[in-house]
Design a protein around this motif. Structure first.
Motif, short mmCIF file in Angstrom:
data_model
loop_
_atom_site.label_atom_id
_atom_site.label_comp_id
_atom_site.label_asym_id
_atom_site.label_seq_id
_atom_site.Cartn_x
_atom_site.Cartn_y
_atom_site.Cartn_z
N GLN A 1 19.55 9.65 -65.63
CA GLN A 1 19.98 8.45 -64.91
C GLN A 1 21.12 7.72 -65.63
O GLN A 1 21.20 6.48 -65.61
CB GLN A 1 18.80 7.46 -64.70
N GLY B 1 15.60 3.89 -54.02
CA GLY B 1 15.09 5.23 -54.25
C GLY B 1 13.62 5.32 -53.88
O GLY B 1 12.93 4.30 -53.77
N LEU C 1 10.59 7.06 -59.33
CA LEU C 1 11.83 7.46 -60.00
C LEU C 1 12.17 6.55 -61.18
O LEU C 1 13.32 6.52 -61.63
CB LEU C 1 12.99 7.48 -59.00
N GLY D 1 18.50 9.37 -57.49
CA GLY D 1 18.07 10.67 -57.01
C GLY D 1 16.98 11.24 -57.89
O GLY D 1 16.59 10.66 -58.90
N TYR D 2 16.47 12.40 -57.50
CA TYR D 2 15.44 13.06 -58.30
C TYR D 2 16.05 13.58 -59.61
O TYR D 2 17.23 13.94 -59.65
CB TYR D 2 14.83 14.22 -57.52
N GLU E 1 13.10 16.52 -65.83
CA GLU E 1 11.71 16.32 -65.45
C GLU E 1 10.76 16.95 -66.46
O GLU E 1 9.67 16.41 -66.74
CB GLU E 1 11.45 16.89 -64.05
#
Length: 320
Positions: A31, A52, A56, A181-182, A188
């Motif tokens: 991010q 979002g 997130l 966004g993801y 992740e």
């Protein structure tokens, strides 16, 4: 001599920005552009809307920013039954039989307006005066808010259940509308590893309220050439359909464009973007770097654009 002092001050802002971003990066993975936008809005004395889907780390980002900047922080969870007095406060009858004002959670340096579009417009409007005037009015009396004061709001996509679209007048109060966004697969992986163990992160406080106010004044004092100002104003003018500078695409797909506040934010944002990246004056590239987040919530597409799947972002980029 003053010129040398200004250069040193911009260098100090650049270094502070890098330190703040590194500190936030201990908790918030990835991010980078989102963090940059939030910090630019703070140093520009603006407000930021984070959009979002749930999960997130929007709320985590705001909490982390408040901690690193050593500012007072209040979170307001917006719900359908929230009342304006739950935000700004209310007068109550005291034991001495006199009315006194009890401050609401709006009286803080950073306000996290969490899921702001889950409350009806009447309650959303309680933030309008606070965001513009940095004060609130209750029972005919004006109460000044702490300085600095920022609203960092999170919003779920309006397609989700139980949401109320923000009125255009309130959207215009936000300097930035930032879409999250993801995370990438690698990001992740790091997030899951960091959040499923007992590792505790200690955040250092990088700057305080008085330093933020100093940097806000510094950003205002950064010089900007006439051609950059003209570029920003022309860019905003192009978003207004059926005007002298509007393009054929804008005339075809836009109901109405951005107002003068967008031009002001473009210049302030470009100044701040230049400073945090180590430049002493903004250029056209700095205007373009902040344009999308400043303009996307100030331009309204028509049904034709929606039917053809044309995004606001693509229209904005075609105006550069």
């Amino acid at each position: 001599m003053q010129f040398d002092n200004d250069i040193k001050a911009v260098d100090a802002l650049h270094q502070s920005y890098k330190s703040i971003k590194a500190e936030i990066g201990k908790v918030v993975i990835g991010q980078d552009e989102i963090i940059k936008s939030v910090l630019i809005s703070i140093f520009s004395n603006g407000h930021c809307l984070l959009v979002g889907v749930p999960g997130l780390a929007k709320t985590l980002l705001v909490q982390t920013v408040a901690s690193v900047l050593d500012l007072n922080f209040n979170r307001i969870q917006f719900t359908p039954d929230l009342m304006p007095s739950d935000i700004i406060g209310a007068e109550i009858l005291g034991e001495d039989r006199n009315f006194k004002f009890i401050q609401g959670p709006i009286f803080s340096n950073i306000i996290l307006a969490d899921e702001i579009n889950r409350t009806p417009p009447k309650t959303q409007a309680a933030l309008l005066e606070a965001m513009q005037e940095k004060a609130v009015t209750a029972a005919g009396l004006r109460h000044v808010l702490p300085n600095p004061f920022f609203v960092l709001a999170t919003q779920n996509p309006i397609e989700q259940e139980g949401t109320y679209p923000l009125p255009e007048a309130q959207l215009d109060r936000f300097m930035f509308n930032v879409h999250l966004g993801y995370p990438s697969f690698e990001e992740e992986l790091t997030i899951v590893k960091n959040t499923t163990s007992n590792n505790e992160v200690t955040l250092n406080k990088i700057i305080n309220a008085s330093q933020i106010q100093y940097f806000q004044k510094l950003v205002r004092n950064i010089p900007v050439t006439d051609n950059v100002v003209e570029y920003a104003v022309k860019l905003v003018s192009k978003t207004r359909p059926h005007t002298a500078l509007s393009t054929e695409e804008v005339n075809k797909y836009i109901n109405w464009g951005a107002g003068p506040r967008a031009s002001q934010f473009l210049i302030i944002g470009a100044k701040c973007h230049a400073a945090i990246t180590g430049k002493y004056a903004p250029d056209i590239e700095d205007v373009q770097a902040v344009a999308e987040a400043i303009l996307r919530h100030r331009i309204v597409r028509n049904y034709r654009a929606e039917a053809e799947g044309l995004s606001i972002e693509s229209i904005i980029r075609n105006l550069y």
